[in-house]
Design an enzyme around this catalytic site. Structure first.
Site, mmCIF file in Angstrom:
data_model
loop_
_atom_site.group_PDB
_atom_site.id
_atom_site.type_symbol
_atom_site.label_atom_id
_atom_site.label_comp_id
_atom_site.label_asym_id
_atom_site.label_seq_id
_atom_site.Cartn_x
_atom_site.Cartn_y
_atom_site.Cartn_z
ATOM 1 N N ARG A 12 0.810 -1.175 -0.195
ATOM 2 C CA ARG A 12 -0.177 0.056 0.134
ATOM 3 C C ARG A 12 0.970 1.374 -0.074
ATOM 4 O O ARG A 12 1.945 1.370 0.799
ATOM 5 C CB ARG A 12 -0.830 -0.065 1.324
ATOM 6 N N SER A 97 -8.295 0.025 0.910
ATOM 7 C CA SER A 97 -9.287 0.115 2.220
ATOM 8 C C SER A 97 -9.650 1.417 2.853
ATOM 9 O O SER A 97 -10.455 1.957 1.747
ATOM 10 C CB SER A 97 -8.604 -0.360 3.430
ATOM 11 N N HIS A 98 -9.593 1.934 3.912
ATOM 12 C CA HIS A 98 -10.091 3.195 4.453
ATOM 13 C C HIS A 98 -8.981 4.268 4.152
ATOM 14 O O HIS A 98 -9.481 5.450 4.806
ATOM 15 C CB HIS A 98 -10.540 2.758 6.054
ATOM 16 N N LYS A 107 -4.058 -6.376 -1.473
ATOM 17 C CA LYS A 107 -4.343 -7.553 -0.531
ATOM 18 C C LYS A 107 -3.908 -8.676 -1.304
ATOM 19 O O LYS A 107 -4.724 -8.876 -2.383
ATOM 20 C CB LYS A 107 -5.555 -7.461 0.130
ATOM 21 N N ASP A 234 -16.688 1.022 5.676
ATOM 22 C CA ASP A 234 -15.573 1.866 4.955
ATOM 23 C C ASP A 234 -15.391 1.657 3.680
ATOM 24 O O ASP A 234 -16.184 0.944 3.015
ATOM 25 C CB ASP A 234 -14.251 1.104 5.884
ATOM 26 N N ASP A 236 -13.682 -0.156 1.486
ATOM 27 C CA ASP A 236 -13.726 -1.368 0.588
ATOM 28 C C ASP A 236 -14.731 -2.252 1.154
ATOM 29 O O ASP A 236 -14.831 -3.583 1.201
ATOM 30 C CB ASP A 236 -12.429 -1.953 0.596
ATOM 31 N N ASP A 238 -15.201 -3.834 4.349
ATOM 32 C CA ASP A 238 -14.920 -4.786 5.308
ATOM 33 C C ASP A 238 -15.101 -4.423 6.844
ATOM 34 O O ASP A 238 -14.776 -5.149 7.539
ATOM 35 C CB ASP A 238 -13.660 -5.619 4.795
ATOM 36 N N ARG A 239 -15.340 -3.186 6.982
ATOM 37 C CA ARG A 239 -15.282 -2.807 8.454
ATOM 38 C C ARG A 239 -16.832 -2.117 8.630
ATOM 39 O O ARG A 239 -17.185 -1.502 7.681
ATOM 40 C CB ARG A 239 -14.015 -1.832 8.486
ATOM 41 N N HIS A 321 -13.303 -4.485 12.022
ATOM 42 C CA HIS A 321 -13.416 -5.826 11.640
ATOM 43 C C HIS A 321 -14.231 -6.680 12.557
ATOM 44 O O HIS A 321 -13.637 -6.818 13.724
ATOM 45 C CB HIS A 321 -11.792 -6.394 11.255
#
Length: 451
Positions: A12, A97-98, A107, A234, A236, A238-239, A321
């Site tokens: 990242r 992600s966030h 990932k 978030d 993507d 996943d949270r 998560h």
């Protein structure tokens, strides 16, 4: 290629300054050369750079013989679902992600278990930097079932009670916006979606629901519309983040407590887990429920492996998560998790604020970030351990230092993403909190100056 783009949990960096299209091509070429089973599943989020990164990644993968299944634009949990459904060992999800919109990344996965982390990523980094890649011809196939299989799996895993819930969702213009409404239509919920247009500029707020300031729009909507709950997702998807019926931001560790209480009568594996950032209140409440509670290291990839390997019914970490294995597939999915919270509410006579009011009250600091030299991070932690050992103060060393007290905890750990120590304090008494904070911040400063 800059070495620091390879991090503890993923690859990242800021695009295109530190991670560019050539890097994406090389990572694809390296990945295809690195793996034995050449079948690879890929997907990408809605960031402005993701289409271009995806295009170059695919070129690299194909040039070294990968046989690609491309999900296209999707959330990270959708990628996880189809990776499991199609039983594909290797995978790459393009997402940051966030993180702010300037970032992008990957990932990566070399196993059926989950994302690579730690040594797996650093071994791949070493292989990539050597540049000894194969030249073969791969294949490309687009996979598209309109995500119907995924939606049906969510539908069969949610069992709403008799109380109809009124909920407002905020995907923050992230990738969750492409699927959220389609999922919610499957349930008898009165709902509203704000910031529901997919837009990689994230024009309304930063897509991180674990930070209270990013949830202000959701708070107002809950109060103005008289909603039972507000669910933030978030970038993507996943949270998850939660606003209660009174418009209060609820830290995810308190949400975890309510879920454990809900699941308690039917837990198959009576073992709770939380990361080192979570409140002592989780430990307190698990003792009341007679559920042993393990304090584990922070990090999505690590926690995912732990929960799935031990087949725990549920677990989570402070960043938002959450993992369910009781009747779900054991992946962290913000939209699914929001629906499980709604399921819990639909079967309770209490409001969410009433549930949370019963949890022991602790005062805590936000995460305090202390800038230090990168090479000094672990040295400072080691010096602090020496200090604590000499004072006979017990601590958990799974991830930095966590000292648990009867009335709170102190956490000092090194960041996996930069030259920073992250510190957090919690106490039942605000004055004790301030004393503890002052003591350890001074100690860290003193050790830093001596190095």
């Amino acid at each position: 290629m800059k070495k620091f783009i390879f991090r503890e949990y993923d690859i990242r960096a800021i695009y295109p300054d530190d991670l560019n299209n050539e890097d994406a091509y090389i990572i694809g070429k390296s990945f295809a050369s690195y793996i034995d089973d050449k079948k690879v599943i890929i997907g990408h989020d809605n960031r402005l750079s993701s289409e271009e990164v995806n295009k170059n990644l695919i070129e690299g993968l194909l040039s070294s013989g990968a046989n690609i299944i491309d999900l296209g634009l999707c959330t990270t949990p959708i990628y996880y679902y189809y990776k499991k459904l199609l039983n594909i060992k290797n995978g790459i999800m393009i997402t940051a992600s966030h993180n702010p919109k300037e970032y992008n990344g990957f990932k990566i996965s070399f196993s059926y278990k989950g994302n690579a982390c730690g040594k797996e990523i650093f071994d791949f980094k070493d292989f990539t930097l050597k540049g000894n890649f194969t030249n073969e011809k791969g294949t490309y196939k687009k996979y598209n079932d309109n995500f119907n299989s995924y939606i049906n799996k969510i539908k069969e895993s949610i069992n709403l009670g008799n109380k109809k819930i009124k909920a407002v969702f905020d995907p923050g213009n992230g990738t969750g916006a492409i699927i959220l409404d389609k999922i919610l239509q499957e349930f008898d919920i009165e709902y509203k979606i704000i910031n529901g247009e997919s837009d990689g500029n994230f024009p309304n707020h930063h897509p991180d629901p674990s930070v209270e300031e990013n949830m202000e729009m959701l708070k107002k909507e809950v109060l103005n519309g008289g909603y039972d709950i507000g669910i933030g997702i978030d970038g993507d998807a996943d949270r998850v983040g939660v606003i209660d019926n009174k418009g209060n931001f609820i830290p995810i560790d308190n949400v975890m407590i309510t879920i454990y209480k809900y699941l308690n009568p039917n837990l198959k594996n009576r073992h709770a887990i939380m990361d080192v950032k979570c409140s002592k209140a989780v430990i307190d409440e698990m003792e009341k429920l007679n559920i042993p509670c393990e304090v584990y290291r922070t990090g999505n990839s690590y926690m995912n492996l732990k929960i799935n390997e031990e087949k725990l019914d549920f677990g989570g970490e402070f960043s938002g998560h959450l993992w369910f294995l009781d009747k779900w597939i054991g992946t962290d999915d913000g939209i699914y998790n929001g629906l499980r919270i709604i399921e819990m509410l639909s079967k309770s006579n209490e409001t969410f604020s009433q549930m949370v009011e019963k949890i022991p009250k602790y005062y805590h600091t936000p995460e305090i970030k202390i800038e230090v030299k990168e090479e000094n991070k672990s040295l400072i932690i080691d010096k602090l351990k020496e200090y604590l050992d000499n004072k006979n103060i017990k601590y958990n060393a799974i991830d930095g230092i966590r000292i648990d007290y009867e009335d709170g905890f102190t956490l000092i750990r090194q960041s996996n993403t930069g030259p920073v120590l992250t510190v957090r304090f919690e106490r039942k008494n605000i004055n004790d909190l301030e004393k503890e904070k002052e003591k350890y911040l001074e100690l860290i400063k003193k050790i830093s100056l001596e190095l």
